[in-house]
Motif scaffolding. Sequence first.
Motif, PDB file in Angstrom:
ATOM      1  N   GLY A  47     -44.790   3.051  11.170  1.00  0.00           N
ATOM      2  CA  GLY A  47     -44.899   3.439  12.573  1.00  0.00           C
ATOM      3  C   GLY A  47     -43.674   3.084  13.389  1.00  0.00           C
ATOM      4  O   GLY A  47     -43.664   3.243  14.605  1.00  0.00           O
ATOM      5  N   LYS A  48     -42.613   2.610  12.726  1.00  0.00           N
ATOM      6  CA  LYS A  48     -41.395   2.234  13.447  1.00  0.00           C
ATOM      7  C   LYS A  48     -40.635   3.471  13.918  1.00  0.00           C
ATOM      8  O   LYS A  48     -40.630   4.509  13.256  1.00  0.00           O
ATOM      9  N   LYS A  49     -39.993   3.308  15.058  1.00  0.00           N
ATOM     10  CA  LYS A  49     -39.100   4.335  15.568  1.00  0.00           C
ATOM     11  C   LYS A  49     -37.683   3.816  15.385  1.00  0.00           C
ATOM     12  O   LYS A  49     -37.374   2.690  15.778  1.00  0.00           O
ATOM     13  N   LYS A  50     -36.823   4.618  14.775  1.00  0.00           N
ATOM     14  CA  LYS A  50     -35.492   4.131  14.426  1.00  0.00           C
ATOM     15  C   LYS A  50     -34.396   5.019  15.004  1.00  0.00           C
ATOM     16  O   LYS A  50     -34.624   6.156  15.413  1.00  0.00           O
ATOM     17  N   ALA A  51     -33.203   4.458  14.996  1.00  0.00           N
ATOM     18  CA  ALA A  51     -32.014   5.205  15.409  1.00  0.00           C
ATOM     19  C   ALA A  51     -30.825   4.662  14.641  1.00  0.00           C
ATOM     20  O   ALA A  51     -30.876   3.562  14.076  1.00  0.00           O
ATOM     21  N   VAL A  52     -29.764   5.438  14.602  1.00  0.00           N
ATOM     22  CA  VAL A  52     -28.541   4.996  13.943  1.00  0.00           C
ATOM     23  C   VAL A  52     -27.404   5.002  14.946  1.00  0.00           C
ATOM     24  O   VAL A  52     -27.489   5.637  16.001  1.00  0.00           O
ATOM     25  N   LYS A  53     -26.348   4.281  14.619  1.00  0.00           N
ATOM     26  CA  LYS A  53     -25.174   4.234  15.487  1.00  0.00           C
ATOM     27  C   LYS A  53     -24.477   5.589  15.467  1.00  0.00           C
ATOM     28  O   LYS A  53     -24.586   6.342  14.495  1.00  0.00           O
ATOM     29  N   GLY A  54     -23.756   5.863  16.527  1.00  0.00           N
ATOM     30  CA  GLY A  54     -23.128   7.167  16.656  1.00  0.00           C
ATOM     31  C   GLY A  54     -22.037   7.439  15.655  1.00  0.00           C
ATOM     32  O   GLY A  54     -21.844   8.575  15.236  1.00  0.00           O
ATOM     33  N   GLU A  55     -21.290   6.399  15.228  1.00  0.00           N
ATOM     34  CA  GLU A  55     -20.162   6.642  14.347  1.00  0.00           C
ATOM     35  C   GLU A  55     -20.570   6.563  12.884  1.00  0.00           C
ATOM     36  O   GLU A  55     -21.530   5.892  12.531  1.00  0.00           O
ATOM     37  N   LEU A  56     -19.823   7.267  12.040  1.00  0.00           N
ATOM     38  CA  LEU A  56     -20.018   7.139  10.597  1.00  0.00           C
ATOM     39  C   LEU A  56     -19.419   5.820  10.135  1.00  0.00           C
ATOM     40  O   LEU A  56     -18.533   5.270  10.790  1.00  0.00           O
ATOM     41  N   PRO A  57     -19.877   5.300   8.995  1.00  0.00           N
ATOM     42  CA  PRO A  57     -19.256   4.076   8.470  1.00  0.00           C
ATOM     43  C   PRO A  57     -17.770   4.280   8.219  1.00  0.00           C
ATOM     44  O   PRO A  57     -17.307   5.412   8.004  1.00  0.00           O
ATOM     45  N   TYR A  58     -17.019   3.196   8.213  1.00  0.00           N
ATOM     46  CA  TYR A  58     -15.575   3.276   8.010  1.00  0.00           C
ATOM     47  C   TYR A  58     -15.263   3.954   6.673  1.00  0.00           C
ATOM     48  O   TYR A  58     -15.827   3.619   5.636  1.00  0.00           O
ATOM     49  N   GLY A  59     -14.365   4.935   6.707  1.00  0.00           N
ATOM     50  CA  GLY A  59     -13.954   5.642   5.497  1.00  0.00           C
ATOM     51  C   GLY A  59     -14.705   6.927   5.234  1.00  0.00           C
ATOM     52  O   GLY A  59     -14.350   7.676   4.320  1.00  0.00           O
ATOM     53  N   TRP A  60     -15.745   7.220   6.031  1.00  0.00           N
ATOM     54  CA  TRP A  60     -16.546   8.420   5.836  1.00  0.00           C
ATOM     55  C   TRP A  60     -16.086   9.544   6.776  1.00  0.00           C
ATOM     56  O   TRP A  60     -15.602   9.282   7.871  1.00  0.00           O
ATOM     57  N   GLU A  61     -16.297  10.775   6.319  1.00  0.00           N
ATOM     58  CA  GLU A  61     -15.953  11.954   7.124  1.00  0.00           C
ATOM     59  C   GLU A  61     -17.072  12.994   7.012  1.00  0.00           C
ATOM     60  O   GLU A  61     -17.628  13.212   5.938  1.00  0.00           O
ATOM     61  N   ARG A  62     -17.415  13.612   8.143  1.00  0.00           N
ATOM     62  CA  ARG A  62     -18.429  14.671   8.165  1.00  0.00           C
ATOM     63  C   ARG A  62     -17.742  16.031   8.087  1.00  0.00           C
ATOM     64  O   ARG A  62     -16.787  16.298   8.821  1.00  0.00           O
ATOM     65  N   ASN A  63     -18.212  16.873   7.189  1.00  0.00           N
ATOM     66  CA  ASN A  63     -17.641  18.205   7.008  1.00  0.00           C
ATOM     67  C   ASN A  63     -18.736  19.258   7.061  1.00  0.00           C
ATOM     68  O   ASN A  63     -19.905  18.971   6.751  1.00  0.00           O
ATOM     69  N   VAL A  64     -18.359  20.473   7.427  1.00  0.00           N
ATOM     70  CA  VAL A  64     -19.303  21.594   7.498  1.00  0.00           C
ATOM     71  C   VAL A  64     -18.699  22.783   6.764  1.00  0.00           C
ATOM     72  O   VAL A  64     -17.554  23.169   7.010  1.00  0.00           O
ATOM     73  N   THR A  65     -19.473  23.363   5.840  1.00  0.00           N
ATOM     74  CA  THR A  65     -19.004  24.537   5.106  1.00  0.00           C
ATOM     75  C   THR A  65     -19.132  25.785   5.961  1.00  0.00           C
ATOM     76  O   THR A  65     -19.714  25.757   7.052  1.00  0.00           O
ATOM     77  N   ASP A  66     -18.603  26.895   5.474  1.00  0.00           N
ATOM     78  CA  ASP A  66     -18.637  28.149   6.227  1.00  0.00           C
ATOM     79  C   ASP A  66     -20.056  28.616   6.503  1.00  0.00           C
ATOM     80  O   ASP A  66     -20.321  29.278   7.519  1.00  0.00           O
ATOM     81  N   ASP A  67     -20.996  28.262   5.603  1.00  0.00           N
ATOM     82  CA  ASP A  67     -22.375  28.690   5.818  1.00  0.00           C
ATOM     83  C   ASP A  67     -23.191  27.693   6.627  1.00  0.00           C
ATOM     84  O   ASP A  67     -24.410  27.833   6.758  1.00  0.00           O
ATOM     85  N   GLY A  68     -22.515  26.665   7.169  1.00  0.00           N
ATOM     86  CA  GLY A  68     -23.188  25.701   8.030  1.00  0.00           C
ATOM     87  C   GLY A  68     -23.747  24.479   7.327  1.00  0.00           C
ATOM     88  O   GLY A  68     -24.358  23.613   7.967  1.00  0.00           O
ATOM     89  N   THR A  69     -23.548  24.361   6.027  1.00  0.00           N
ATOM     90  CA  THR A  69     -24.040  23.196   5.286  1.00  0.00           C
ATOM     91  C   THR A  69     -23.200  21.968   5.627  1.00  0.00           C
ATOM     92  O   THR A  69     -21.966  22.016   5.587  1.00  0.00           O
ATOM     93  N   VAL A  70     -23.879  20.882   5.975  1.00  0.00           N
ATOM     94  CA  VAL A  70     -23.199  19.638   6.339  1.00  0.00           C
ATOM     95  C   VAL A  70     -23.155  18.717   5.125  1.00  0.00           C
ATOM     96  O   VAL A  70     -24.168  18.530   4.439  1.00  0.00           O
ATOM     97  N   PHE A  71     -21.981  18.168   4.843  1.00  0.00           N
ATOM     98  CA  PHE A  71     -21.867  17.174   3.782  1.00  0.00           C
ATOM     99  C   PHE A  71     -20.924  16.066   4.228  1.00  0.00           C
ATOM    100  O   PHE A  71     -20.166  16.211   5.199  1.00  0.00           O
ATOM    101  N   TYR A  72     -20.976  14.941   3.516  1.00  0.00           N
ATOM    102  CA  TYR A  72     -20.237  13.735   3.920  1.00  0.00           C
ATOM    103  C   TYR A  72     -19.372  13.247   2.766  1.00  0.00           C
ATOM    104  O   TYR A  72     -19.812  13.209   1.614  1.00  0.00           O
ATOM    105  N   VAL A  73     -18.130  12.873   3.099  1.00  0.00           N
ATOM    106  CA  VAL A  73     -17.170  12.410   2.094  1.00  0.00           C
ATOM    107  C   VAL A  73     -16.840  10.946   2.341  1.00  0.00           C
ATOM    108  O   VAL A  73     -16.481  10.563   3.462  1.00  0.00           O
ATOM    109  N   ASP A  74     -16.980  10.138   1.291  1.00  0.00           N
ATOM    110  CA  ASP A  74     -16.589   8.735   1.327  1.00  0.00           C
ATOM    111  C   ASP A  74     -15.189   8.636   0.726  1.00  0.00           C
ATOM    112  O   ASP A  74     -15.016   8.670  -0.494  1.00  0.00           O
ATOM    113  N   HIS A  75     -14.174   8.533   1.576  1.00  0.00           N
ATOM    114  CA  HIS A  75     -12.791   8.543   1.100  1.00  0.00           C
ATOM    115  C   HIS A  75     -12.408   7.256   0.382  1.00  0.00           C
ATOM    116  O   HIS A  75     -11.462   7.244  -0.408  1.00  0.00           O
TER     117      HIS A  75
END
Length: 410
Positions: A47-75
């Motif tokens: 029953g907990k309500k949760k949230a996450v911080k706005g930024e990605l963890p250090y070293g991560w990048e958010r990417n979006v493909t042409d069809d709108g699929t979101v994926f994340y890269v850990d550099h």
Amino acid sequence: MATQQTFDSDSEDEMPPGWEERVTTDGKVYYANHETKKTQWFHPVTGKKKAVKGELPYGWERNVTDDGTVFYVDHINQKTTYTDPRLAFAQEVKENPLDFRQKFDASSTALQVLMGRDLSGKYALITGANSGIGFETARSLALHGATVVMACRDLEAAECGRAAILAELAQAKVEVMHVDLASLKSVKALVDQYIQKGWPLHILILNAAVFGVGFSVTEDGLERTFQVNHLAHFYLTRLLVNVLMESAPARVVVVSSESHRMSTLTEHDLVVDRISPPKPGNFWHFDAYNNSKLCNVLFANELNCRLSPHGVVANSLHPGNMMSSGLPRHWWLYRLLFALVRPFTKSMQQGASTTVYCAVADELSNVGGLYFNNCCRCPPSKAASSKSMGTTLWSLSERLLDKREKQRVS
């Protein structure tokens, strides 16, 4: 290559079959039931309500493909995933913003406190960062993207510390600058050098201290423990105050000690002829240390009152009891005693956790004038809570510094 530490999963937060945890772009966690095709904001089991911080963890990048699929890269670890990495660090949403109950305690490490944080773009200056708690504080912040300035008296040890951090994470941003807190001239030189760099300052950590030193007077005519542990840090902050305000939101973290509760200092003592310096025959190094730690808490509280309207908050803390740091280096008996209790005290990483918590915790972004122990708020001594004593100490510190600045000019 650096690796991020992880907590063991909390079994009660595990998802039931058919459920999936997701997160919105603004950080709100929601839960999808694939069988009913419905979503909800509350965890289906706890029953907990949760949230996450706005930024990605250090070293991560958010990417979006042409069809709108979101994926994340850990550099850092060269991995790709479709799961938002922020979900690993989701925190319960608390109804009361002053509720400081959390998952960190005496056993937590600084790296655990920082899990999932990206401090890129943040600048931190830490005194006494070449060893012990100061080094682990610097290392932890640097491994999460902050530009860290190690302000130290022992440049050789500081450079070794910097090299150790870079060996762990080559892209870490770590600078070394010299400062001897037993010299107000050296403090001024550090600030001049920092300002010349044109850097902002988001986190100022006043960590350096001496303990167990006999009576001695600095080149500024002040008792050494009082100057190194309090007045030089007061001076450093005063000289950097404009940088802090221009960098706001910013934080000042003052490392004090539970020994402030044993201080014999009174408001009556806070006059120039009693504290600057005391008579050698009346000097006891342990009392001097306790008094300086009380000054730390009083200074943090008064600083917060003066700067919080300008976006700069200040808090003080106790890192831990009798840890095996360089603090007892001035007397063999203290070195022996600290070595004997080492198996029963915190590690340096655990000792740095409360410092790091005060420096980065989101719940403290607009909250100051508090004292922390084991990453939790706790009441300081009655003397440390005295507004009158805090303003008196501030006035004394100003008078001592103004007198020496005039002497230098003349």
